[in-house]
Design an enzyme around this catalytic site. Structure first.
Site, short mmCIF file in Angstrom:
data_model
loop_
_atom_site.label_atom_id
_atom_site.label_comp_id
_atom_site.label_asym_id
_atom_site.label_seq_id
_atom_site.Cartn_x
_atom_site.Cartn_y
_atom_site.Cartn_z
N CYS A 46 0.84 -1.21 0.00
CA CYS A 46 0.00 0.00 0.00
C CYS A 46 0.87 1.25 0.00
CB CYS A 46 -0.92 0.02 1.22
SG CYS A 46 -2.02 -1.39 1.32
C1 BEZ Z 1 0.57 -4.59 1.81
O1 BEZ Z 1 0.05 -3.53 1.52
O2 BEZ Z 1 1.76 -4.77 1.74
C2 BEZ Z 1 -0.28 -5.76 2.26
C3 BEZ Z 1 -1.42 -5.52 3.00
C4 BEZ Z 1 -2.16 -6.61 3.45
C5 BEZ Z 1 -1.77 -7.90 3.11
C6 BEZ Z 1 -0.63 -8.10 2.33
C7 BEZ Z 1 0.13 -7.03 1.92
#
Ligand code: BEZ
Length: 212
Positions: A46
């Protein structure tokens, strides 16, 4: 949970965001909009996604597109995380992030898929036109970061096909030939497509992009 389909009016809502309270439809105004959810603040994928959206600011502005993100975390968390995004991605996040702690917007837009995760939003994308109609929906899992070049490409296609009687073929990019809409008769082609056309098959007629 509500089912939202292409062509529906994007449901309106009032929400707290990292930039204050917004009324979604008023905030959109006459612009196109991209509403995109992400699973959680302070997560790696994210962080790269929101940094990328900030870096694509000029591309979105050129196309009259406003961007707004969402997660189920609160405003203080968003504000702290934005500092990290700016620092690590070398950018400046200046679009709002909805703080959907009560999951009101997530449920309205069906962004929580319980068999993927009961509490966190998946990576949904809604593209909304200036009439507030939903023009595109894509859903990615948490483990796959989005391709924002593809979202810009899709906006180019949506904006082109909204105003011209063409469709865009597989892997089309701005500047490439388009497909003449099947609803256009051969007699109408010279008036509508003065740049010319090529009939590959009676049902597959190509023309240069009309709005360049
Ligand atoms: C991420 O944004 O890295 C992420 C968020 C939730 C699960 C897996 C990755």
């Amino acid at each position: 949970m509500s089912v939202i389909r292409l062509g529906d009016v994007a449901p309106n809502f009032i929400a707290q965001t990292s930039l204050g309270e917004i009324n979604f439809h008023e905030w959109l105004g006459d612009s196109w909009g991209i509403l995109f959810s992400h699973p959680a603040d302070y997560t790696p994928v994210c962080t790269t996604e929101l940094g990328t959206v900030a870096k694509y600011k000029a591309e979105f502005e050129k196309r009259n597109v406003k961007t707004i993100a969402l997660s189920v975390d609160g405003v203080p968390s968003h504000q702290g995380w934005i500092k990290d995004i700016n620092e690590t991605q070398n950018t400046s996040v200046d679009f709002p992030i909805i703080a959907d702690e009560d999951k009101k917007v997530s449920n309205l837009y069906d962004m929580i898929h319980p068999n993927a995760d009961n509490n966190l939003t998946v990576r949904s994308v809604f593209i909304i036109d200036p009439d507030k109609k939903v023009k595109l929906i894509i859903v990615y899992p948490a483990s796959t970061g989005r391709n924002f070049d593809e979202l810009v490409r899709v906006i180019d296609s949506l904006q082109l096909t909204a105003y011209h009687k063409v469709a865009t073929p597989a892997n089309w990019k701005k500047g490439e030939d388009c497909v003449i809409s099947p609803a256009v008769s051969n007699e109408q082609i010279p008036d509508l497509f003065p740049k010319g056309h090529k009939e590959v098959k009676p049902y597959l007629r190509m023309t240069p992009q009309p709005n360049l």
